[in-house]
Design an enzyme around this catalytic site. Structure first.
Site, PDB file in Angstrom:
ATOM      1  CE1 TYR A   1      61.437   1.696 -22.851  1.00 31.58           C
ATOM      2  CE2 TYR A   1      59.991  -0.110 -23.078  1.00 31.58           C
ATOM      3  CZ  TYR A   1      60.356   1.243 -22.696  1.00 31.58           C
ATOM      4  OH  TYR A   1      59.340   1.731 -21.827  1.00 31.58           O
TER       5      TYR A   1
ATOM      6  CB  CYS B   1       8.293 -11.994 -15.723  1.00 37.51           C
ATOM      7  SG  CYS B   1       7.795 -10.441 -16.220  1.00 37.51           S
TER       8      CYS B   1
ATOM      9  CE  LYS C   1      54.030   5.056 -26.494  1.00 41.28           C
ATOM     10  NZ  LYS C   1      53.129   4.583 -25.588  1.00 41.28           N
TER      11      LYS C   1
END
Ligand code: AMP
Length: 709
Positions: free
Chosen positions: A247, A432, A133
């Site tokens: 398909y 920082c 699928k």
């Protein structure tokens, strides 16, 4: 190890519980609304917000309830039609033969039940054709006299959209059928059907490019394919590297093939790209083996699959069973379970947000889970890290289903290295070095510095973001370079950039020839135009963009409407601020302090001098929004760092569209919106099967007024 049949995850259990607990009529109508909404998101907007598995589970619950309560039947129920929506920009195409959806089997037991039904219907198990699928978007390809004349999307199954011009650009779609194949064609016109998809590698390239230029990335290859075939400009489609697998034939009578398996050979002969992984199976064991093999190989395939389609392999036998309103009875889609993978937790880093919030992030050995590579996942906050007891060096379990955000479930205890120690929040900001505090009653730790570069980067990104000043193209990479080169440190600096300087910006990389890579004139020109445009977004967007703590979009709009200019706002007392709807003393305090901080006022002054509009234009008519979310209940958890909205603001926005907002999660909750550092509500949602949305999904709701599938 994934196990087939181990599908009964919490999502599904929760949904089932919820259905038992409420009145069936109420539940049915809530489910229908829900499904319709998600169908619209998925098909019309190509922007689903919940996983396929969750959608399938809602659909299944509705179908079961309708079967148990025939008195609730309704011809307009989503179970009575193929999901879909016809957009307006492409011409509608009415399908000569309806394009059906497929019924799903969520585990091997359900697949077996379907096979047993087939055996009963036909006297014995009929031979079946097993195919992968493909997780793309379905297309119908019509040929006349052997030439491609039209391509269409599925739409609602009855009417689709004409995407001929775009599909012609997809290289593996034959523009003419091969002459050798025409002998078997009984009519001049024939329509074939298949899936258009984007290979995984192309998807990753596309997203990397989107990120580099600051554009929004696609959630998965399926959305990327669906979005790419619905482009107004076929050239864009052409550049997207799409592929197809064909398909099916719309009308079996138009061909001499006796069944799906033989049809595939003909299709290949006719020139179509046909998936090689097919098997004609005669027993349930063979079908199981095919499914298991598909699941094992899923990761190695260059494209995405989400299950296996099993079809009765005879068109004559198929005709005897026919269709339900939604799907053929002679086929079933076996869906793969949500995926869990184990991988190494290499590190736990700390991300510093715009307002200084420190969020621990799992740095994982990259692993593909449910179709996308997962290398990082938020660990939300210190409490979560403790609760899950994950430590650096652990082998951890990562779970993801379809579009849902990946999640670290916990460690594999037996694989823990001996020296692994519990993780600690750093005592100083990793960006920082300033101090870190945890305010009383809050789960989050925050950096106390206003000069923190990580915060600066986030603030700059926030100012340029779509909801704020929308500087198109000003993405993370460019901003980071501007900060690193010291050229930009606050939002007013954007307005001092010119084309010459930008085009020479060193991107910190070198070309093959060893030359430093620069931003270049083309991008620079666009950026300067975008910066220029951003000057006139108006007061509300600027107030939101400047990033005052607790001031999200809604509050910014309310403030703009009430005060009309940044000067009037700056002159307001705390009491006056607190009088504004939705602004309590906490938010008032934050605004007041922000607008009395000299550094901030200096930035505002420079923005003004740069011509950024800091006054409200014509007042908004304040029209009431359509109540598109009525009947839905939301619960908010964590902080919405991307938009900067507070939970109250976020709640107000949802309520404005008719939703209810509740403080705790129950089976009746429609959605939990989980921001950063989401805690126990998130876990409760997962355990009850309530869909969890991330902030991006939440922002899409605000944008479109529609909740997801
Ligand atoms: P769903 O959209 O989940 O209901 O699943 C049905 C869709 O699966 C069909 O409309 C097709 O687009 C898609 N699909 C993907 N691969 C196949 C396949 N091999 N055979 C039939 N349908 C497929």
């Amino acid at each position: 190890m994934e196990k087939l049949g181990a599908q009964q995850g919490s999502l599904f259990d929760g949904q089932e519980l919820a259905s038992l607990a409420t009145d069936p009529a109420e539940r049915v109508s809530a489910l229908r609304r829900e499904i319709e909404y998600h169908t619209y998101r998925y098909y019309a907007l190509d922007a689903p917000e919940i996983s396929d598995a969750a959608f399938d589970s809602l659909m299944r619950e509705l179908r079961e309830l309708e079967a148990a309560h025939p008195e609730l039947a309704d011809p307009s129920s989503p179970t009575q039609r193929v999901g879909g929506y016809v957009g307006e920009q492409f011409a509608p195409v009415r399908h000569a033969k309806r394009m059906y959806s497929l019924d799903n089997a969520m585990d091997l037991d359900e697949l077996d039940a379907w096979m047993a039904r087939m055996a009963e219907a036909y006297g014995s198990m009929p031979p079946v054709c097993c195919e992968l699928k493909i997780d793309g978007s379905s297309v119908a390809l019509s040929y006349e006299g052997g030439a491609l004349v039209r391509a269409a999307t599925r739409g609602d199954g009855i009417t689709g959209e004409d995407i001929t011009a775009n599909m012609r650009t997809v290289r593996d779609v034959p523009l003419r059928l091969r002459a050798e194949s025409l002998g078997a064609v009984r009519a001049d016109a024939i329509e074939l059907r298949g899936e258009v998809y984007m290979p995984k590698a192309s998807f990753e390239k596309l997203n990397a490019a989107a990120e580099a230029s600051g554009k929004q990335a696609f959630a998965n290859p399926r959305n990327a394919a669906a979005g790419s075939i619905r482009q107004k400009d076929p050239k864009v489609t052409q550049g997207r590297d799409l592929s197809t697998f064909v398909y099916a034939v719309a009308d079996e009578a138009s061909l001499a093939a006796p069944g799906p398996f033989e049809l595939l050979s003909w299709l290949r002969e006719a020139g179509f790209h046909v998936n090689p992984d097919v098997a004609l199976c005669e027993t349930a064991e063979e079908v199981h083996a095919f499914c298991e093999r598909a699941l094992e190989r899923r990761d190695q395939l260059p494209y995405e699959i989400d299950g296996v389609v099993v079809k009765v392999n005879s068109f004559a036998q198929q005709a005897a069973l026919g269709f339900t309103a939604r799907a053929p009875r002679w086929a079933i889609a076996f869906k793969f379970p949500p995926e869990e993978k184990t991988t190494l937790l290499r590190d736990i880093t700390v991300q510093v947000g715009r307002t200084g919030t420190l969020t621990p992030v799992a740095e994982l050995e990259p692993v593909v889970v449910a179709g996308s590579t997962v290398a990082r996942a938020t660990l939300h906050n210190l409490d979560e890290v403790r609760r899950k007891d994950v430590r650096i060096g652990d082998t951890v379990i990562v779970r993801k289903a379809g579009d849902v955000i990946p999640e670290v479930l916990g460690p594999v205890a037996s694989l823990r290295p001996e020296n692994a120690v519990p993780w600690e929040m750093p005592a100083t900001c990793p960006s920082c070095g300033a101090g870190v505090i945890r305010e009383e009653g809050e789960v989050a730790f925050r950096c106390v510095s206003i000069d923190c570069p990580a915060q600066a980067l986030e603030r700059l990104e926030h100012w340029a973001s779509r909801g704020a000043m929308d500087i198109d193209g000003m993405g993370t990479e460019i901003i980071a370079r501007l900060v690193e080169t010291g050229r930009v440190s606050d939002v007013a600096d954007y307005y001092t950039l010119d084309e010459v300087e930008l085009s020479a910006l060193d991107m910190g990389r070198v070309s093959k020839g060893g030359e430093p890579i620069r931003l270049g004139a083309v991008v620079a020109k666009k950026l300067v135009a975008a910066i220029d445009e951003s000057r006139s977004r108006g007061l509300a967007r600027a107030l939101f963009g400047i990033g005052m703590r607790h001031v999200g979009k809604t509050t910014a709009e309310l403030l703009a409407a009430r005060f009309g200019s940044v000067d009037a706002l700056a002159a307001a007392t705390e009491e006056e601020l607190a009088e504004v709807e939705g602004v309590g003393p906490k938010i008032a305090r934050s605004i007041f302090v922000f607008l009395r901080t000299p550094d901030n006022l200096a930035v505002i002054e420079r923005l003004r001098r740069a011509g950024v509009v800091l006054e409200e234009a014509a007042p908004d008519p304040g029209e009431a929004l359509p109540q598109t979310l009525s009947g839905l209940t939301f619960v908010l958890t964590g902080s919405l760092t991307e938009s900067g909205m507070t939970r109250d603001e976020a709640g107000a926005r949802l309520k404005a569209m008719g939703a209810k907002v509740s403080g705790s999660v129950s089976k009746k909750t429609s959605y939990v919106i989980a921001g950063e550092a989401a805690g126990s509500k998130y876990d409760k949602a997962v355990s009850l099967g309530v869909p969890v949305l991330d902030e991006a999904a939440f922002l899409r709701i605000l944008e479109t007024g529609q909740a997801p599938e």
